[in-house]
Design a protein around this motif. Structure first.
Motif, mmCIF file in Angstrom:
data_model
loop_
_atom_site.group_PDB
_atom_site.id
_atom_site.type_symbol
_atom_site.label_atom_id
_atom_site.label_comp_id
_atom_site.label_asym_id
_atom_site.label_seq_id
_atom_site.Cartn_x
_atom_site.Cartn_y
_atom_site.Cartn_z
ATOM 1 N N ILE A 11 -8.022 -0.883 4.448
ATOM 2 C CA ILE A 11 -6.662 -0.457 4.081
ATOM 3 C C ILE A 11 -6.400 1.029 4.343
ATOM 4 O O ILE A 11 -5.261 1.447 4.406
ATOM 5 C CB ILE A 11 -6.313 -0.795 2.613
ATOM 6 N N LYS A 30 5.697 -2.255 -4.778
ATOM 7 C CA LYS A 30 6.000 -3.143 -3.639
ATOM 8 C C LYS A 30 5.195 -4.433 -3.689
ATOM 9 O O LYS A 30 5.681 -5.504 -3.364
ATOM 10 C CB LYS A 30 5.665 -2.418 -2.322
ATOM 11 N N PHE A 31 3.916 -4.296 -4.083
ATOM 12 C CA PHE A 31 3.034 -5.466 -3.993
ATOM 13 C C PHE A 31 2.805 -6.151 -5.351
ATOM 14 O O PHE A 31 1.803 -6.801 -5.566
ATOM 15 C CB PHE A 31 1.704 -5.065 -3.357
ATOM 16 N N ASN A 89 3.493 1.667 -3.556
ATOM 17 C CA ASN A 89 2.763 0.471 -3.114
ATOM 18 C C ASN A 89 2.597 -0.517 -4.254
ATOM 19 O O ASN A 89 2.797 -1.715 -4.093
ATOM 20 C CB ASN A 89 1.366 0.857 -2.619
ATOM 21 N N THR A 98 -4.500 -4.586 -8.464
ATOM 22 C CA THR A 98 -5.242 -3.549 -7.730
ATOM 23 C C THR A 98 -5.212 -2.254 -8.535
ATOM 24 O O THR A 98 -4.215 -1.975 -9.202
ATOM 25 C CB THR A 98 -4.558 -3.302 -6.363
ATOM 26 N N ASP A 106 -1.962 -2.004 -10.962
ATOM 27 C CA ASP A 106 -0.847 -2.959 -10.991
ATOM 28 C C ASP A 106 -1.367 -4.349 -11.279
ATOM 29 O O ASP A 106 -2.580 -4.598 -11.271
ATOM 30 C CB ASP A 106 -0.061 -2.899 -9.671
ATOM 31 N N GLN A 109 -4.576 -1.368 10.180
ATOM 32 C CA GLN A 109 -3.357 -1.750 9.466
ATOM 33 C C GLN A 109 -2.192 -2.038 10.400
ATOM 34 O O GLN A 109 -1.503 -3.026 10.266
ATOM 35 C CB GLN A 109 -2.945 -0.630 8.510
ATOM 36 N N ARG A 154 0.166 -8.342 7.792
ATOM 37 C CA ARG A 154 0.816 -7.298 6.984
ATOM 38 C C ARG A 154 2.321 -7.556 6.866
ATOM 39 O O ARG A 154 2.960 -7.954 7.846
ATOM 40 C CB ARG A 154 0.578 -5.931 7.652
ATOM 41 N N PHE A 173 -5.913 1.874 -7.859
ATOM 42 C CA PHE A 173 -6.305 3.014 -7.008
ATOM 43 C C PHE A 173 -6.644 4.167 -7.935
ATOM 44 O O PHE A 173 -5.942 4.405 -8.924
ATOM 45 C CB PHE A 173 -5.148 3.413 -6.088
ATOM 46 N N GLY A 192 6.567 -1.842 4.548
ATOM 47 C CA GLY A 192 6.122 -0.476 4.843
ATOM 48 C C GLY A 192 5.535 -0.356 6.243
ATOM 49 O O GLY A 192 5.464 -1.337 6.991
ATOM 50 N N THR A 193 5.096 0.858 6.536
ATOM 51 C CA THR A 193 4.596 1.138 7.888
ATOM 52 C C THR A 193 3.130 0.749 8.058
ATOM 53 O O THR A 193 2.619 0.694 9.166
ATOM 54 C CB THR A 193 4.700 2.642 8.182
ATOM 55 N N GLY A 194 2.433 0.576 6.944
ATOM 56 C CA GLY A 194 0.999 0.272 7.036
ATOM 57 C C GLY A 194 0.170 1.531 7.236
ATOM 58 O O GLY A 194 -1.046 1.459 7.433
ATOM 59 N N LEU A 195 0.825 2.687 7.183
ATOM 60 C CA LEU A 195 0.096 3.949 7.444
ATOM 61 C C LEU A 195 -0.051 4.813 6.193
ATOM 62 O O LEU A 195 -0.781 5.795 6.194
ATOM 63 C CB LEU A 195 0.829 4.756 8.516
ATOM 64 N N GLY A 196 0.682 4.428 5.142
ATOM 65 C CA GLY A 196 0.719 5.265 3.936
ATOM 66 C C GLY A 196 -0.656 5.593 3.384
ATOM 67 O O GLY A 196 -0.964 6.760 3.115
ATOM 68 N N LEU A 197 -1.520 4.596 3.254
ATOM 69 C CA LEU A 197 -2.835 4.847 2.653
ATOM 70 C C LEU A 197 -3.720 5.699 3.560
ATOM 71 O O LEU A 197 -4.519 6.501 3.075
ATOM 72 C CB LEU A 197 -3.533 3.526 2.323
ATOM 73 N N ILE A 255 -5.765 -7.359 -3.126
ATOM 74 C CA ILE A 255 -6.105 -7.224 -1.694
ATOM 75 C C ILE A 255 -7.366 -8.047 -1.420
ATOM 76 O O ILE A 255 -8.357 -7.935 -2.162
ATOM 77 C CB ILE A 255 -6.361 -5.750 -1.322
HETATM 78 P P1 ADP Z 1 2.313 0.047 3.733
HETATM 79 O O1 ADP Z 1 3.299 0.997 4.305
HETATM 80 O O2 ADP Z 1 2.208 -1.204 4.470
HETATM 81 O O3 ADP Z 1 2.369 -0.055 2.274
HETATM 82 P P2 ADP Z 1 -0.138 1.367 3.151
HETATM 83 O O4 ADP Z 1 -1.068 2.083 4.023
HETATM 84 O O5 ADP Z 1 0.444 2.097 2.024
HETATM 85 O O6 ADP Z 1 0.950 0.750 4.085
HETATM 86 O O7 ADP Z 1 -0.920 0.121 2.645
HETATM 87 C C1 ADP Z 1 -1.695 -0.597 3.545
HETATM 88 C C2 ADP Z 1 -1.839 -2.011 3.078
HETATM 89 O O8 ADP Z 1 -2.664 -2.066 1.935
HETATM 90 C C3 ADP Z 1 -0.571 -2.658 2.707
HETATM 91 O O9 ADP Z 1 0.104 -3.214 3.815
HETATM 92 C C4 ADP Z 1 -1.021 -3.729 1.741
HETATM 93 O O10 ADP Z 1 -1.441 -4.878 2.462
HETATM 94 C C5 ADP Z 1 -2.226 -3.109 1.077
HETATM 95 N N1 ADP Z 1 -1.924 -2.526 -0.226
HETATM 96 C C6 ADP Z 1 -1.713 -1.244 -0.493
HETATM 97 N N2 ADP Z 1 -1.498 -1.056 -1.806
HETATM 98 C C7 ADP Z 1 -1.549 -2.261 -2.380
HETATM 99 C C8 ADP Z 1 -1.415 -2.727 -3.719
HETATM 100 N N3 ADP Z 1 -1.161 -1.914 -4.751
HETATM 101 N N4 ADP Z 1 -1.557 -4.042 -3.941
HETATM 102 C C9 ADP Z 1 -1.806 -4.876 -2.923
HETATM 103 N N5 ADP Z 1 -1.960 -4.499 -1.645
HETATM 104 C C10 ADP Z 1 -1.825 -3.210 -1.364
#
Ligand code: ADP
Length: 735
Positions: free
Chosen positions: A525, A487-488, A484, A571, A512, A531, A537, A573, A542-547, A517
């Motif tokens: 999130i 990606k972001f 993530n 951000t 990162d 999500q 989004r 984590f 991505g799927t939006g389900l990872g977190l 966010i």
């Molecule tokens: P995705 O598959 O969309 O990454 P996640 O559940 O992993 O789904 O993340 C949900 C959402 O949280 C993402 O779509 C994004 O908007 C936000 N997000 C997650 N990680 C980050 C990050 N490191 N920086 C910015 N936004 C993030």
């Protein structure tokens, strides 16, 4: 002649004695009479009868002596002229004496007889005396019994008297109880009304009204406690809306006392107690309060007030105690009902959300599926259109990306539903957290490089610390966070740090310098429902389900996950591993895992049997393995696979588990009884890569389980590693 009681000697002896006397007289009278030596009369021997008592013998003797007198006269005195006279005198003499003796005998007999009678009478008298004495005893024992019975009767009568008194008391008690039960019945009815008749006012007001009515009081209140503060929740005849009263009761010492001591109490005359005993207004003069106990703890207090002083009775205490217990039950029921309706609303909302979630998922599925469709069409057309031919690698790459997205989405949805049904198997191991971080972050090196980002790993935690938990799950979470972050983030870096906190726990932070966010999204999130429907989004990322999955996994292994973000600046984590999962060792940190092997002919000389019913997949896998130097035999079903295996020429079996004619596990079972010597490696291919499935397959002889869709690099590496471990290692270390 039988001897009777009047004859003192036996008859024989009497006869003998009489005969001897007679003989003696014959001799004396006839032979010696002449000399008249002795005066001898015939009457004399008759006195013998007085001795023996036999009258007949006596009269015979008399007769005999008369005869002897005659004989004497005739023989001895025949010469004398006065003989007749003599004889007559002798006879008279004899008869007189005999008669006297006879009379004497008769008298004696009578006397004896009378004596005997007397004796008998005496004996009878004695017997009857004894009988009388026995009767006397009997009567006296009967008397005693009677005496006892009388005493018992007296005692019983006393007892009866007492019982009668007790019965009287019981009757009075029953009367009181009856009245009490009538009160209780009324109160119960009121409680029932309180639960059912909600349209006529709040239930607690009903309870108060019932209590005041039952005790003939002027007001009542129910106060519920929340965190030690009392709140007036129901009342009767009280200005419940009056804020000052509400505030007064909230800190009322009497109410606090009842709740704290958890027992019923009263103040009989408020004018006679200290002013600070209660804060209730002076219009009331008496109060009775009882705690409302919910699940063993006082949840509130029921109080009733009267305008006149009053002595509260034991019965009233017991009734209010009982009523408070019932009211508490009703209260709990009402609370449970509310809870139930809240939960059912939540469940309904959940279902609605799930439906929307599935609709959104199906939408998200269609996007990559559509893209795949279009790419496939373009590739197909490129055969006829030379201009498109150069586009094929790009199209193919796009196809791969979309397929990956699709698979990720499906796996994520499946994971979530599996987690929802509570199916998370944990497999604990002890491992080096720094090594885990390096391995996970290392995988994203190419991705970060492509994005132009610096991928930094820093560990400040002591090197001898090990973590005891499910390594795969923690790795998955970290991978997701790093992925993530990359990606972001447009520019800058992704930094993963491992440090030990003062409380002994370990913290892994993935930081990162990306887009950050927005605050309004931050709290959502981890929420898959939010999500998946979030229109803002970026679905291409991505799927939006990872977190959401990360959160579930982190919860399952007992760690915690937090996020910190600044829109536009980045951000962070943070995964926190609690101290209880950390162990210290003497070991040095493990070396980092080497990167994958991509040698072109790494499978050269290997004979591989690919069992796959899906034609395109079978074809693709066959060609790709062949491209790595393997000789590949394809089999489209179980029967074909078993036919091939009978030749015993294969080193590797790549086995899809879902075959049209049989279950792949059946083939494994058959191989268990006759596995060719050359077959070194069996790799099962399945979409279900759960731990239980992996273990089951290993028991059946499979070397490993390859997840679907198959990652070719991974597959090649697994085959090379299984069949030629030494070669694979040599290649890795030389890199
Ligand atoms: P995705 O598959 O969309 O990454 P996640 O559940 O992993 O789904 O993340 C949900 C959402 O949280 C993402 O779509 C994004 O908007 C936000 N997000 C997650 N990680 C980050 C990050 N490191 N920086 C910015 N936004 C993030």
């Amino acid at each position: 002649m039988a001897r009777d009681r009047s004859h003192p000697v036996p008859l024989g002896l009497a006869v003998l004695a009489s005969a001897v006397a007679a003989a003696l007289y014959i001799f004396l009278r006839i032979y010696f009479y002449e000399d008249r030596l002795i005066p001898l009369t015939y009457a004399l021997p008759l006195l013998l009868a007085l001795w023996h008592g036999y009258r007949l013998l006596h009269w015979i003797s008399a007769g005999f002596y008369c005869g002897l007198a005659l004989l004497n006269v005739l023989l001895v005195d025949a010469s004398a002229g006065s003989d007749l006279m003599n004889f007559s005198m002798m006879v008279v003499n004899i008869v007189t004496v005999a008669a006297v003796v006879d009379r004497l005998l008769v008298s004696r007999e009578r006397l004896v007889e009378a004596n005997l009678h007397l004796r008998d009478a005496n004996a009878e008298l004695e017997a009857s005396n004894e009988e009388l004495a026995a009767r006397d005893e009997e009567i006296s024992s009967q008397n005693e019994e009677l005496q006892q019975q009388t005493e018992e009767l007296e005692q019983q009568s006393t007892e009866l008297q007492q019982q009668a008194e007790e019965l009287q008391q019981q009757a009075e008690g029953l009367q009181i109880l009856h009245e009490e039960s009538a009160t209780r019945a009324n109160l119960l009815q009121a409680l029932l009304d309180a639960v059912t008749a909600t349209e006529t006012g709040p239930p607690l007001d009903h309870i108060c009204a019932a209590a005041a009515g039952a005790f003939d009081c002027d007001a009542a209140a129910v106060l519920l406690s929340a965190n030690g503060v009392f709140d007036l929740q129901g009342g009767w005849n009280l200005a419940a809306k009056d804020e000052s009263l509400r505030a007064a009761l909230a800190t009322d010492p009497f109410i606090t006392l009842v709740a704290q001591q958890n027992r019923t109490a009263c103040l009989e005359d408020l004018s006679a107690v200290p002013a600070d005993a209660t804060r209730m207004t002076s219009e009331f003069r008496t109060v009775l309060g009882s705690p409302l106990e919910v699940e063993g703890a006082p949840a509130g207090v029921l109080v009733i007030y009267g305008r006149a002083p009053r002595e509260w009775t034991e019965t009233e205490f017991s009734v209010i105690r009982w009523f408070a217990a019932q009211a508490a039950l009703v209260l709990r029921t009402i609370q449970l009902q509310e809870e139930l309706s809240r939960r059912s609303q939540e469940a309904e909302e959940n279902t609605r959300q799930k439906t929307r979630f599935l609709a959104a998922v199906s939408h998200d599925v269609r996007n990559p599926a559509n893209a795949i469709n279009l790419m496939a069409e373009l590739i197909q057309r490129s055969g006829d259109d030379p201009r498109l031919a150069s586009e094929i690698p790009r199209l193919a790459e796009s196809l791969r990306v979309n397929t990956r997205l699709l698979v990720e989405l499906v796996s994520d949805v499946l994971d979530l539903s599996r987690f929802d049904s509570g199916k998370i198997d944990l497999e604990e191991t002890t491992f080096d957290p720094a090594e885990l971080i390096r391995a996970e972050v290392g995988q994203y090196e190419p991705l970060a490089k492509n994005a132009g980002l610096a991928l930094i790993v820093e560990t400040t935690a002591p090197a001898n610390l090990r973590v005891k938990t499910d390594r795969m799950k923690l790795a998955r979470v970290l991978g997701n966070l790093v992925n993530n972050a990359i990606k972001f983030t447009e520019v800058g870096s992704v930094r993963t740090t491992l440090c030990q906190l003062v409380d002994g726990s370990l913290e892994v932070a993935v930081q990162d310098t990306g887009v950050g966010i927005a605050v309004e999204h931050l709290e959502h999130i981890f929420d898959e429902f939010y999500q998946i429907r979030n229109p803002e989004r970026d679905r291409s990322k991505g799927t939006g389900l990872g977190l959401a999955i990360c959160k579930r996994l982190i919860d399952a292994i007992g760690c915690s996950l937090d996020v910190d973000s600044q829109l536009g600046s980045g951000t962070t984590f943070r995964v926190r591993v609690p101290g209880v999962m950390i162990v210290e060792t003497d070991c040095q940190p493990s070396p980092s895992a080497p990167a994958g092997d991509r040698g072109d002919h790494v499978l050269a000389g290997l004979q591989v049997l690919v069992v796959e019913d899906h034609e395109t997949t079978r074809l693709a896998v066959t060609r790709l393995l062949a491209a790595h130097g393997a000789t590949v035999d394809p089999a489209e079903d179980g029967r074909a696979a078993l036919r091939h295996l009978r030749h015993g020429i294969h080193d590797v079996l790549l086995l899809d588990l879902m075959l049209p004619d049989m279950d792949g596990r059946e083939i494994l079972r058959q191989l268990q009884s006759g596995r060719p010597d050359r077959l070194k490696c069996i790799l099962a291919v399945s979409g279900d890569v759960s731990e239980s499935r992996r273990q089951e397959l290993q028991v059946l002889g499979a070397s490993d389980l390859i997840p679907k869709p198959v990652e070719m690099d991974h597959l090649v590496q697994r085959i090379a590693g299984a069949v030629r471990p030494a070669t694979a290692m040599a290649k890795r270390t030389s890199q």
